[in-house]
Design a protein around this motif. Structure first.
Motif, PDB file in Angstrom:
ATOM      1  N   SER A  53      51.638  34.103  31.441  1.00 20.45           N
ATOM      2  CA  SER A  53      51.055  33.948  32.767  1.00 20.45           C
ATOM      3  C   SER A  53      50.845  35.264  33.487  1.00 20.45           C
ATOM      4  O   SER A  53      49.885  35.423  34.229  1.00 20.45           O
ATOM      5  CB  SER A  53      51.935  33.022  33.610  1.00 20.45           C
ATOM      6  N   GLY A  54      51.739  36.223  33.276  1.00 16.20           N
ATOM      7  CA  GLY A  54      51.592  37.523  33.926  1.00 16.20           C
ATOM      8  C   GLY A  54      50.487  38.376  33.335  1.00 16.20           C
ATOM      9  O   GLY A  54      50.145  39.428  33.891  1.00 16.20           O
ATOM     10  N   GLY A  55      49.922  37.934  32.194  1.00 20.06           N
ATOM     11  CA  GLY A  55      48.813  38.648  31.579  1.00 20.06           C
ATOM     12  C   GLY A  55      49.138  39.334  30.273  1.00 20.06           C
ATOM     13  O   GLY A  55      48.249  39.813  29.578  1.00 20.06           O
ATOM     14  N   THR A  56      50.406  39.411  29.917  1.00 20.02           N
ATOM     15  CA  THR A  56      50.784  40.031  28.648  1.00 20.02           C
ATOM     16  C   THR A  56      50.195  39.250  27.484  1.00 20.02           C
ATOM     17  O   THR A  56      50.261  38.020  27.462  1.00 20.02           O
ATOM     18  CB  THR A  56      52.312  40.084  28.504  1.00 20.02           C
ATOM     19  N   ASN A  73      42.079  31.657  34.677  1.00 17.16           N
ATOM     20  CA  ASN A  73      42.966  30.785  35.464  1.00 17.16           C
ATOM     21  C   ASN A  73      42.180  29.824  36.352  1.00 17.16           C
ATOM     22  O   ASN A  73      42.623  28.705  36.602  1.00 17.16           O
ATOM     23  CB  ASN A  73      43.899  31.641  36.319  1.00 17.16           C
TER      24      ASN A  73
END
Length: 116
Positions: A53-56, A73
């Motif tokens: 979710s954080g983009g990693t 998203n």
């Protein structure tokens, strides 16, 4: 509960490209990870890629440099962009998501066939 619907598989020639989509619905806010596995005939299911979710983003060694994983998203959709496809990439590709309670949900799978 989260429901996943995949699309975008098909037949492509070696060296070609495909983009898989995985649209999520249901308890969207609980999604922590979206990713992909694949399973070739006679082989075990193999993890391919994931986006947190954080983009990693993480990719398996076998696809790094050829595949990219992304997420929109606003559309609750994850994408697997596949380039330089090889016959060894032929498999059923399964989208998955892990929610905030580590419950895993699966898409229905989509066939990718790389052949001339």
């Amino acid at each position: 509960q989260v429901q996943l619907v995949e699309s975008g598989g098909g037949l492509v020639q070696p060296g070609g490209s495909l983009r898989l989509s995985c649209a999520a619905s249901g308890s969207i806010s609980s999604i922590a990870v979206m990713g992909w596995y694949r399973q070739a005939p006679g082989k075990q299911r193999e993890w391919v890629a994931a986006i947190i979710s954080g983009g990693t983003r993480n990719l398996a060694d076998s696809v790094r440099g050829r595949f990219t994983v992304s997420r929109d998203n606003a559309k609750n959709t994850a994408y697997l962009q596949m380039t330089s496809l090889d016959p060894e990439d032929t498999a059923v590709y399964y989208c998955y998501t892990d929610d905030s309670r580590a419950r895993r949900y699966w898409g229905q799978g989509t066939q990718v066939t790389v052949s001339s």
